[in-house]
Enzyme design. Structure first.
Site, PDB file in Angstrom:
ATOM      1  N   ASP A   1      -1.049  -0.932 -10.148  1.00  7.79           N
ATOM      2  CA  ASP A   1      -1.359  -2.358 -10.017  1.00  7.79           C
ATOM      3  C   ASP A   1      -1.481  -2.953 -11.415  1.00  7.79           C
ATOM      4  O   ASP A   1      -2.573  -3.113 -11.941  1.00  7.79           O
ATOM      5  CB  ASP A   1      -2.669  -2.568  -9.248  1.00  7.79           C
ATOM      6  CG  ASP A   1      -2.501  -2.366  -7.760  1.00  7.79           C
ATOM      7  OD1 ASP A   1      -1.477  -2.799  -7.216  1.00  7.79           O
ATOM      8  OD2 ASP A   1      -3.391  -1.767  -7.137  1.00  7.79           O
TER       9      ASP A   1
ATOM     10  N   HIS B   1       1.952   2.817  -3.216  1.00  4.14           N
ATOM     11  CA  HIS B   1       0.935   3.529  -3.994  1.00  4.14           C
ATOM     12  C   HIS B   1       0.837   5.006  -3.626  1.00  4.14           C
ATOM     13  O   HIS B   1       0.100   5.749  -4.277  1.00  4.14           O
ATOM     14  CB  HIS B   1      -0.441   2.901  -3.770  1.00  4.14           C
ATOM     15  CG  HIS B   1      -0.664   1.605  -4.483  1.00  4.14           C
ATOM     16  ND1 HIS B   1      -0.363   1.424  -5.810  1.00  4.14           N
ATOM     17  CD2 HIS B   1      -1.178   0.421  -4.056  1.00  4.14           C
ATOM     18  CE1 HIS B   1      -0.679   0.191  -6.167  1.00  4.14           C
ATOM     19  NE2 HIS B   1      -1.167  -0.434  -5.124  1.00  4.14           N
TER      20      HIS B   1
ATOM     21  N   GLU C   1       0.820  -1.214   0.000  1.00  2.00           N
ATOM     22  CA  GLU C   1       0.000   0.000   0.000  1.00  2.00           C
ATOM     23  C   GLU C   1       0.852   1.261   0.000  1.00  2.00           C
ATOM     24  O   GLU C   1       0.532   2.239  -0.677  1.00  2.00           O
ATOM     25  CB  GLU C   1      -0.947   0.008   1.199  1.00  2.00           C
ATOM     26  CG  GLU C   1      -2.042  -1.044   1.148  1.00  2.00           C
ATOM     27  CD  GLU C   1      -2.835  -1.015  -0.137  1.00  2.00           C
ATOM     28  OE1 GLU C   1      -3.167   0.083  -0.623  1.00  2.00           O
ATOM     29  OE2 GLU C   1      -3.112  -2.090  -0.682  1.00  2.00           O
TER      30      GLU C   1
END
EC number: 3.4.24.39
Length: 353
Positions: A322, A311, A308
């Protein structure tokens, strides 16, 4: 992830996607064409250009009905970030057949400024043979470049795909003012402890992975498909940034929620990130994962958190996308995409240590 999917929790439908025979990505199998059908409405036509039927995975691709990243939106050369992401099934497409999918980009991007925008779509669609859910390959695609002149007022009136309420905005603002990473009001004692443990493990994994990236060219080549010096420095810098961001639960550039109040936790979603707000949210099934797995390429809380953080543009820019999930699909990416794919970092950290 811009959603991390719990592949192991999907049952017979797509569980085989976790491990499948290594097959290179096919760059000529699927064609995607975009057309504008309204102020911010887009129609994508996806065509199977091959000579055999394909069973195409919808999850986190341009065919997903949920608010994932279907297209890239640019204004004056600047990328307009996706506000949120998300869920899964297959679509069977006969040879030379097409399927149409329409979506409103104003539901997932802030286009209220209006004016001229450029929209493109690129990515990879995992594919299986007809009547099968065993992933055997993936089809890379890159669409045409669509020019759009958007009315900002109309775009602003489109209902957003996720419920980022005024209350949530206030909480987020207070968190940023205090440089708070974990928002305590989103946690109970158990989820707070689990999230803090995951952050500590993520920091250690990212630090060790950064050292390995510098010292182990064979493994770097395996996971990132290159040993180019510039690519290696980019990966090392991103891993070090993730390690720094993971090293404290009360200071940093991201805001971390133990629970979801925005409606992004759809079935099978472990966690999600809002890159436009540098915000990470754990979903209920995140807490079903082990804190730190001993199994190679298995999912756990630590590598989900690491995934995470890649990102978040405040952690490292440009932030990761992704393009692929799972070891076999990730190592099938070309180098340029592997270096920018979130799961390659999580898998590298897990696979090495």
């Amino acid at each position: 992830m811009q959603l991390v999917a719990a592949l192991a929790a999907l049952g017979a439908l797509v569980a085989p996607a976790v491990a499948y025979p290594h097959a290179p990505m096919n760059e000529t199998l699927v064609d995607v064409q975009l057309t504008a059908i309204g102020n911010t409405m887009i129609k994508a036509i996806i065509t199977n250009k091959g000579d055999t039927p394909l069973n195409m995975l919808q999850f986190n691709t341009i065919m997903d009905e949920n608010p994932n990243r279907k297209v890239m939106v640019f204004k004056d050369g600047w990328h307009i970030p996706l506000l949120y992401f998300v869920n899964r099934f297959f679509t069977t497409l006969a040879p030379q057949a097409s399927v149409e999918h329409s979506f409103d980009i104003a539901a997932t991007h802030d286009l209220s400024v209006g004016g001229k925008y450029v929209v493109t779509a690129n990515g990879a669609i995992p594919t299986a043979e007809e009547h099968s859910t065993t992933i055997t390959s993936a089809a890379l695609y890159e669409s045409n470049e669509l020019q759009m002149d958007i009315d900002g007022n109309q775009a602003a009136a489109v209902e957003q795909a996720m419920n980022f309420t005024p209350e949530m905005q206030s909480i987020h603002a207070r968190a940023l003012e205090k440089r708070t990473k974990i928002v305590g009001g989103s946690c109970n004692a158990n989820t707070l402890r689990a999230t803090q443990t995951a952050l500590g493990n993520s920091a250690r994994l990212a630090q060790a992975a950064a050292r390995a990236a510098a010292q182990n060219p064979q493994k770097f080549q395996e996971y990132f498909r290159t040993n180019d010096a510039n690519a290696k420095q980019r990966v090392i810098a991103r891993l070090n940034s993730v390690a720094r961001e993971s090293s404290s639960a009360n200071a940093g550039v991201t805001t971390y929620y133990c629970s979801d109040t925005m409606g992004g936790c759809k079935p099978r979603v472990l966690a999600y990130t809002l890159p436009s707000r540098n915000l990470v949210v754990n979903c209920p099934i995140y807490y079903n994962l082990p804190p730190l797995t001993r199994q190679c390429h298995a999912q756990d809380q630590a590598t989900t958190t690491l995934h995470e953080f890649t990102h978040n543009p405040a952690v490292a820019s440009p932030h990761c996308q992704d393009y692929a999930y799972g070891y076999q699909q990730c190592i099938s990416l070309p180098a340029a995409k592997a270096v920018q794919n979130a799961d390659n970092y999580a898998l590298f950290a897990n696979g090495m240590f």
